[in-house]
Design a protein around this motif. Sequence first.
Motif, PDB file in Angstrom:
ATOM      1  N   TYR A   3       6.589   2.153  -4.224  1.00 22.08           N
ATOM      2  CA  TYR A   3       8.086   2.543  -4.214  1.00 22.08           C
ATOM      3  C   TYR A   3       8.240   3.014  -2.743  1.00 22.08           C
ATOM      4  O   TYR A   3       7.745   3.387  -1.882  1.00 22.08           O
ATOM      5  CB  TYR A   3       8.257   3.643  -5.316  1.00 22.08           C
ATOM      6  CG  TYR A   3       7.538   4.696  -5.153  1.00 22.08           C
ATOM      7  CD1 TYR A   3       8.128   5.934  -4.207  1.00 22.08           C
ATOM      8  CD2 TYR A   3       6.551   5.248  -5.859  1.00 22.08           C
ATOM      9  CE1 TYR A   3       7.533   7.129  -4.210  1.00 22.08           C
ATOM     10  CE2 TYR A   3       5.610   6.223  -5.584  1.00 22.08           C
ATOM     11  CZ  TYR A   3       6.269   7.146  -4.806  1.00 22.08           C
ATOM     12  OH  TYR A   3       5.442   8.274  -4.561  1.00 22.08           O
ATOM     13  N   ASP A   4       9.730   3.094  -2.621  1.00 26.15           N
ATOM     14  CA  ASP A   4      10.312   3.642  -1.206  1.00 26.15           C
ATOM     15  C   ASP A   4      10.276   5.153  -1.407  1.00 26.15           C
ATOM     16  O   ASP A   4      10.328   5.694  -2.318  1.00 26.15           O
ATOM     17  CB  ASP A   4      11.831   3.132  -1.190  1.00 26.15           C
ATOM     18  CG  ASP A   4      12.115   1.571  -0.714  1.00 26.15           C
ATOM     19  OD1 ASP A   4      11.018   1.299  -0.161  1.00 26.15           O
ATOM     20  OD2 ASP A   4      13.080   0.989  -1.282  1.00 26.15           O
ATOM     21  N   THR A  13       4.297  14.780  -1.670  1.00 24.85           N
ATOM     22  CA  THR A  13       3.647  14.761  -3.231  1.00 24.85           C
ATOM     23  C   THR A  13       2.544  13.603  -3.031  1.00 24.85           C
ATOM     24  O   THR A  13       1.746  13.777  -3.706  1.00 24.85           O
ATOM     25  CB  THR A  13       4.973  14.276  -4.105  1.00 24.85           C
ATOM     26  OG1 THR A  13       5.710  15.496  -4.001  1.00 24.85           O
ATOM     27  CG2 THR A  13       4.511  14.128  -5.389  1.00 24.85           C
ATOM     28  N   VAL A  14       3.045  12.503  -2.532  1.00 23.47           N
ATOM     29  CA  VAL A  14       2.056  11.487  -2.359  1.00 23.47           C
ATOM     30  C   VAL A  14       0.794  11.627  -1.808  1.00 23.47           C
ATOM     31  O   VAL A  14      -0.137  11.411  -2.175  1.00 23.47           O
ATOM     32  CB  VAL A  14       2.703  10.155  -1.754  1.00 23.47           C
ATOM     33  CG1 VAL A  14       1.553   8.869  -1.726  1.00 23.47           C
ATOM     34  CG2 VAL A  14       3.896   9.593  -2.471  1.00 23.47           C
ATOM     35  N   LEU A  15       0.886  12.183  -0.614  1.00 23.74           N
ATOM     36  CA  LEU A  15      -0.167  12.895   0.170  1.00 23.74           C
ATOM     37  C   LEU A  15      -0.931  14.012  -0.695  1.00 23.74           C
ATOM     38  O   LEU A  15      -2.227  13.910  -0.782  1.00 23.74           O
ATOM     39  CB  LEU A  15      -0.025  13.472   1.646  1.00 23.74           C
ATOM     40  CG  LEU A  15       0.614  12.403   2.519  1.00 23.74           C
ATOM     41  CD1 LEU A  15       1.179  13.086   3.680  1.00 23.74           C
ATOM     42  CD2 LEU A  15      -0.190  11.114   2.882  1.00 23.74           C
ATOM     43  N   LEU A  21      -2.829   8.869  -7.328  1.00 23.55           N
ATOM     44  CA  LEU A  21      -1.681   7.700  -7.112  1.00 23.55           C
ATOM     45  C   LEU A  21      -2.297   6.491  -6.334  1.00 23.55           C
ATOM     46  O   LEU A  21      -1.812   5.601  -6.584  1.00 23.55           O
ATOM     47  CB  LEU A  21      -0.584   8.336  -6.178  1.00 23.55           C
ATOM     48  CG  LEU A  21       0.217   9.463  -6.693  1.00 23.55           C
ATOM     49  CD1 LEU A  21       1.381   9.970  -5.938  1.00 23.55           C
ATOM     50  CD2 LEU A  21       0.879   9.096  -8.075  1.00 23.55           C
ATOM     51  N   GLY A  22      -3.318   6.852  -5.387  1.00 24.91           N
ATOM     52  CA  GLY A  22      -3.601   5.918  -4.556  1.00 24.91           C
ATOM     53  C   GLY A  22      -2.673   5.408  -3.461  1.00 24.91           C
ATOM     54  O   GLY A  22      -1.661   5.790  -3.337  1.00 24.91           O
ATOM     55  N   GLY A  23      -2.942   4.258  -2.616  1.00 24.48           N
ATOM     56  CA  GLY A  23      -2.237   4.024  -1.622  1.00 24.48           C
ATOM     57  C   GLY A  23      -1.842   4.833  -0.642  1.00 24.48           C
ATOM     58  O   GLY A  23      -2.487   6.066  -0.260  1.00 24.48           O
ATOM     59  N   VAL A  24      -1.070   4.611   0.412  1.00 21.54           N
ATOM     60  CA  VAL A  24      -0.731   5.246   1.381  1.00 21.54           C
ATOM     61  C   VAL A  24       0.532   5.418   1.945  1.00 21.54           C
ATOM     62  O   VAL A  24       1.549   4.289   1.102  1.00 21.54           O
ATOM     63  CB  VAL A  24      -1.326   4.711   2.931  1.00 21.54           C
ATOM     64  CG1 VAL A  24      -2.824   4.597   2.658  1.00 21.54           C
ATOM     65  CG2 VAL A  24      -1.005   3.120   3.026  1.00 21.54           C
ATOM     66  N   ILE A  25       1.282   6.117   2.805  1.00 18.11           N
ATOM     67  CA  ILE A  25       2.562   5.866   3.245  1.00 18.11           C
ATOM     68  C   ILE A  25       2.816   5.095   4.408  1.00 18.11           C
ATOM     69  O   ILE A  25       2.281   5.834   5.478  1.00 18.11           O
ATOM     70  CB  ILE A  25       3.317   7.179   3.166  1.00 18.11           C
ATOM     71  CG1 ILE A  25       3.180   8.100   1.901  1.00 18.11           C
ATOM     72  CG2 ILE A  25       4.712   7.345   3.646  1.00 18.11           C
ATOM     73  CD1 ILE A  25       4.388   8.465   1.201  1.00 18.11           C
ATOM     74  N   GLU A  26       3.271   4.215   4.563  1.00 15.20           N
ATOM     75  CA  GLU A  26       3.509   3.314   5.781  1.00 15.20           C
ATOM     76  C   GLU A  26       4.784   3.246   5.918  1.00 15.20           C
ATOM     77  O   GLU A  26       5.770   3.013   5.170  1.00 15.20           O
ATOM     78  CB  GLU A  26       2.751   2.024   5.689  1.00 15.20           C
ATOM     79  CG  GLU A  26       2.701   1.157   7.055  1.00 15.20           C
ATOM     80  CD  GLU A  26       2.045   0.018   6.898  1.00 15.20           C
ATOM     81  OE1 GLU A  26       1.260  -0.340   7.477  1.00 15.20           O
ATOM     82  OE2 GLU A  26       2.135  -0.723   5.878  1.00 15.20           O
ATOM     83  N   GLN A  78      12.169   2.944   6.931  1.00 15.51           N
ATOM     84  CA  GLN A  78      11.599   2.270   5.568  1.00 15.51           C
ATOM     85  C   GLN A  78       9.936   3.008   5.499  1.00 15.51           C
ATOM     86  O   GLN A  78       9.208   2.099   5.337  1.00 15.51           O
ATOM     87  CB  GLN A  78      11.508   0.910   5.915  1.00 15.51           C
ATOM     88  CG  GLN A  78      11.380   0.365   4.828  1.00 15.51           C
ATOM     89  CD  GLN A  78      12.510   0.315   3.748  1.00 15.51           C
ATOM     90  OE1 GLN A  78      13.636   0.336   4.158  1.00 15.51           O
ATOM     91  NE2 GLN A  78      12.238   0.442   2.606  1.00 15.51           N
ATOM     92  N   PRO A  79      10.029   4.302   5.404  1.00 15.21           N
ATOM     93  CA  PRO A  79       8.612   4.679   4.973  1.00 15.21           C
ATOM     94  C   PRO A  79       8.635   4.339   3.443  1.00 15.21           C
ATOM     95  O   PRO A  79       9.437   4.566   2.394  1.00 15.21           O
ATOM     96  CB  PRO A  79       8.802   6.324   4.975  1.00 15.21           C
ATOM     97  CG  PRO A  79      10.424   6.652   4.711  1.00 15.21           C
ATOM     98  CD  PRO A  79      10.944   5.357   5.461  1.00 15.21           C
ATOM     99  N   THR A  80       7.591   3.687   3.185  1.00 14.16           N
ATOM    100  CA  THR A  80       7.052   3.061   1.723  1.00 14.16           C
ATOM    101  C   THR A  80       5.790   3.469   1.376  1.00 14.16           C
ATOM    102  O   THR A  80       4.827   3.805   1.938  1.00 14.16           O
ATOM    103  CB  THR A  80       7.232   1.518   1.737  1.00 14.16           C
ATOM    104  OG1 THR A  80       8.472   1.314   2.361  1.00 14.16           O
ATOM    105  CG2 THR A  80       7.098   0.971   0.437  1.00 14.16           C
TER     106      THR A  80
END
Length: 154
Positions: A3-4, A13-15, A21-26, A78-80
């Motif tokens: 998600y964006d 929150t994601v970090l 959650l997995g993933g990264v913010i790119e 566009q952080p995603t």
Amino acid sequence: MLYDVNGLPDIDTVLSNERKLGGVIEAEKIKLRSGEEFSNPVIISISGTGTIHCTLGFYTTEGKRYIVNIDDISIIVQPTHKYIKDMKNSSYKKQKIEEKLKYLKRLCEVNQGCHTKTFKAELAAIVEDIGEEAANSLEISKVECCNGKVIRIA
């Protein structure tokens, strides 16, 4: 893409919940007030006290780590929130996949012979995050994930 991201609280929150959650913010780009621009940076940290954010850490495509004051950031484009397998920043992608494979191998060693629902769910989440090809590089044995796919790992 998961998600964006709509602001610093989302990034935080994601970090903070990376394991769940997995993933990264790119981001497509981060531009500093000094004029420096970075393509495909991965945001790796955000710090501050309470709801006040002071610094942002990111990893560049050249493999450099930056920690900048929030006031020094001109724009984040566009952080995603993305799966690791979908990242464009290849230097951080390689590092993150190696880190996840090490964790995955250890997870499988600890749960050897005891494939609980929780274990299978975490296994499936990691495989979804890094991709089946990367997960299959661990040639130990086979485990059936929750979605019915068989993954060759511990």
